[in-house]
Write a protein that holds these residues in place. Structure first.
Motif, short mmCIF file in Angstrom:
data_model
loop_
_atom_site.label_atom_id
_atom_site.label_comp_id
_atom_site.label_asym_id
_atom_site.label_seq_id
_atom_site.Cartn_x
_atom_site.Cartn_y
_atom_site.Cartn_z
N ARG A 4 29.04 -40.23 29.63
CA ARG A 4 28.34 -39.04 30.11
C ARG A 4 27.80 -39.28 31.51
O ARG A 4 27.41 -40.39 31.85
CB ARG A 4 27.16 -38.73 29.18
CG ARG A 4 27.52 -38.72 27.70
CD ARG A 4 26.32 -38.96 26.82
NE ARG A 4 26.71 -39.04 25.41
CZ ARG A 4 26.09 -38.35 24.46
NH1 ARG A 4 25.09 -37.56 24.74
NH2 ARG A 4 26.48 -38.47 23.20
N TRP A 5 27.75 -38.23 32.29
CA TRP A 5 27.07 -38.25 33.58
C TRP A 5 25.92 -37.25 33.51
O TRP A 5 26.09 -36.12 33.06
CB TRP A 5 28.02 -37.88 34.71
CG TRP A 5 28.94 -38.97 35.13
CD1 TRP A 5 30.22 -39.18 34.69
CD2 TRP A 5 28.67 -40.01 36.08
NE1 TRP A 5 30.76 -40.29 35.31
CE2 TRP A 5 29.83 -40.81 36.17
CE3 TRP A 5 27.57 -40.34 36.87
CZ2 TRP A 5 29.92 -41.93 37.01
CZ3 TRP A 5 27.64 -41.44 37.70
CH2 TRP A 5 28.81 -42.22 37.77
N TYR A 6 24.76 -37.72 34.00
CA TYR A 6 23.59 -36.86 34.06
C TYR A 6 23.08 -36.80 35.50
O TYR A 6 23.21 -37.77 36.26
CB TYR A 6 22.45 -37.42 33.18
CG TYR A 6 22.65 -37.23 31.71
CD1 TYR A 6 23.42 -38.12 30.96
CD2 TYR A 6 22.07 -36.15 31.04
CE1 TYR A 6 23.61 -37.94 29.61
CE2 TYR A 6 22.25 -35.97 29.67
CZ TYR A 6 23.02 -36.87 28.97
OH TYR A 6 23.20 -36.68 27.62
N LYS A 7 22.45 -35.67 35.83
CA LYS A 7 21.78 -35.50 37.11
C LYS A 7 20.28 -35.42 36.85
O LYS A 7 19.85 -34.66 35.97
CB LYS A 7 22.24 -34.21 37.79
CG LYS A 7 21.54 -33.92 39.10
CD LYS A 7 21.91 -32.54 39.64
CE LYS A 7 21.18 -32.26 40.94
NZ LYS A 7 21.37 -30.86 41.39
N GLN A 8 19.51 -36.24 37.58
CA GLN A 8 18.07 -36.21 37.41
C GLN A 8 17.40 -35.94 38.74
O GLN A 8 17.37 -36.80 39.63
CB GLN A 8 17.56 -37.53 36.82
CG GLN A 8 16.07 -37.51 36.52
CD GLN A 8 15.57 -38.78 35.85
OE1 GLN A 8 16.20 -39.84 35.93
NE2 GLN A 8 14.43 -38.69 35.18
N PRO A 35 16.59 -35.73 32.93
CA PRO A 35 18.04 -35.70 33.20
C PRO A 35 18.69 -34.46 32.60
O PRO A 35 18.27 -33.98 31.54
CB PRO A 35 18.55 -36.97 32.51
CG PRO A 35 17.35 -37.85 32.36
CD PRO A 35 16.20 -36.91 32.17
N VAL A 36 19.71 -33.97 33.29
CA VAL A 36 20.47 -32.81 32.82
C VAL A 36 21.93 -33.20 32.76
O VAL A 36 22.47 -33.81 33.69
CB VAL A 36 20.29 -31.61 33.78
CG1 VAL A 36 21.20 -30.46 33.36
CG2 VAL A 36 18.83 -31.16 33.81
N SER A 37 22.58 -32.88 31.66
CA SER A 37 23.97 -33.27 31.45
C SER A 37 24.92 -32.57 32.41
O SER A 37 24.82 -31.37 32.63
CB SER A 37 24.37 -32.95 30.00
OG SER A 37 25.71 -33.29 29.78
N TYR A 55 21.93 -39.86 39.90
CA TYR A 55 23.05 -39.58 39.00
C TYR A 55 23.21 -40.77 38.06
O TYR A 55 23.41 -41.90 38.50
CB TYR A 55 24.32 -39.31 39.79
CG TYR A 55 24.22 -38.00 40.53
CD1 TYR A 55 23.61 -37.94 41.78
CD2 TYR A 55 24.67 -36.81 39.96
CE1 TYR A 55 23.47 -36.74 42.45
CE2 TYR A 55 24.54 -35.61 40.62
CZ TYR A 55 23.94 -35.58 41.86
OH TYR A 55 23.78 -34.38 42.51
N SER A 106 19.22 -33.48 20.31
CA SER A 106 20.65 -33.17 20.29
C SER A 106 21.01 -32.55 18.96
O SER A 106 20.37 -32.80 17.94
CB SER A 106 21.49 -34.42 20.55
OG SER A 106 21.35 -35.36 19.52
N GLU A 164 25.43 -33.32 23.21
CA GLU A 164 24.75 -33.35 24.50
C GLU A 164 23.26 -33.55 24.26
O GLU A 164 22.66 -32.95 23.38
CB GLU A 164 24.98 -32.03 25.22
CG GLU A 164 24.31 -31.93 26.57
CD GLU A 164 24.60 -30.60 27.25
OE1 GLU A 164 25.51 -29.89 26.79
OE2 GLU A 164 23.89 -30.27 28.22
#
Lengths: 115, 113
Positions: free
Chosen positions: A34-38, A44-46, A88, B94, B101
């Motif tokens: 998974r990659w998340y943006k914080q 964090p948001v997926s 990220y 989740s 997710e």
């Protein structure tokens, strides 16, 4: 020991440019990546979730790739915007004996987009 | 759309004091988690829950307790706070365990003096 390493640690780019962030992992048995943006001061948001059979997945200007053989993933950001400035985080999930999974988090790449 | 809500957002404690962090989710998720985030380290799992009335230890559970009396709420308690517990705490939920997710709250910044 399951590990997730991200590079570079930090990156500064000009608005409108593209960039690629790297993630190498030693997690096994592999379940998903998974990659998340914080954003600063936020949770964090997926961005994407990829399983073993998926080698690329896009979410708008974000495209993630996965090479399960070499245990590498990348996150490519196209036509960067100021709002892309964030950390990220790469997260790799491993199957657990008896069921369930365990997430291992990378320390993140801090991206700053400047005018 | 509230998603995952954490309270309080900021708290300063003295060593030895106790406190509880509250996490509430409105997505009817079965799985809930408490993580801590420290500089230079990836998020680490403290405790988690696979459903109402259940809790389990994560990788760094010492010094913390949790309860999941209602499906939508997951509480994290510190009985006797220590400076090593200064951190940013994130709750997440989740729908499923394996490929589901994770939805994170906004975080709770705790300082222990």
């Amino acid at each position: 020991k399951n590990q997730v390493e991200q590079s570079p640690q930090s990156l500064i780019i000009l608005e409108g440019k593209n960039c690629t962030l790297q993630c190498n992992y030693t997690v096994s048995p592999f379940s998903n990546l998974r990659w998340y943006k914080q954003d600063t001061g936020r949770g964090p948001v997926s961005l994407t979730i990829m399983t073993f059979s998926e080698n690329t997945k896009s979410n708008g200007r974000y495209t993630a790739t996965l090479d399960a053989d070499t245990k590498q993933s990348s996150l490519h950001i196209t036509a960067s915007q100021l709002s892309d400035s964030a950390s990220y985080i790469c997260v790799v999930s491993a199957w657990l004996t008896g069921g369930g999974n365990k997430l291992t988090f990378g320390t993140g790449t801090q991206l700053k987009v400047e005018l | 759309n509230a998603g995952v809500t954490q309270t309080p957002k900021f708290r300063v404690l003295k060593t030895g004091q106790s406190m509880t962090l509250l996490c509430a989710q409105d997505m009817n998720h079965e799985y809930m988690y408490w993580y801590r985030q420290d500089p230079g380290m990836g998020l680490r799992l403290i405790h988690y829950s696979v459903g109402e009335g259940t809790t389990a230890k994560g990788e760094v559970p010492d010094g913390y307790n949790v309860s999941r009396l209602k499906k939508q709420n997951f509480l994290l308690g510190l009985e006797s706070a220590a400076p090593s517990q200064t951190s940013v705490y994130f709750c997440a939920s989740s729908l499923t365990a394996n490929t589901g997710e994770l939805f994170f709250g906004e975080g709770s910044r705790l300082t222990v003096l």
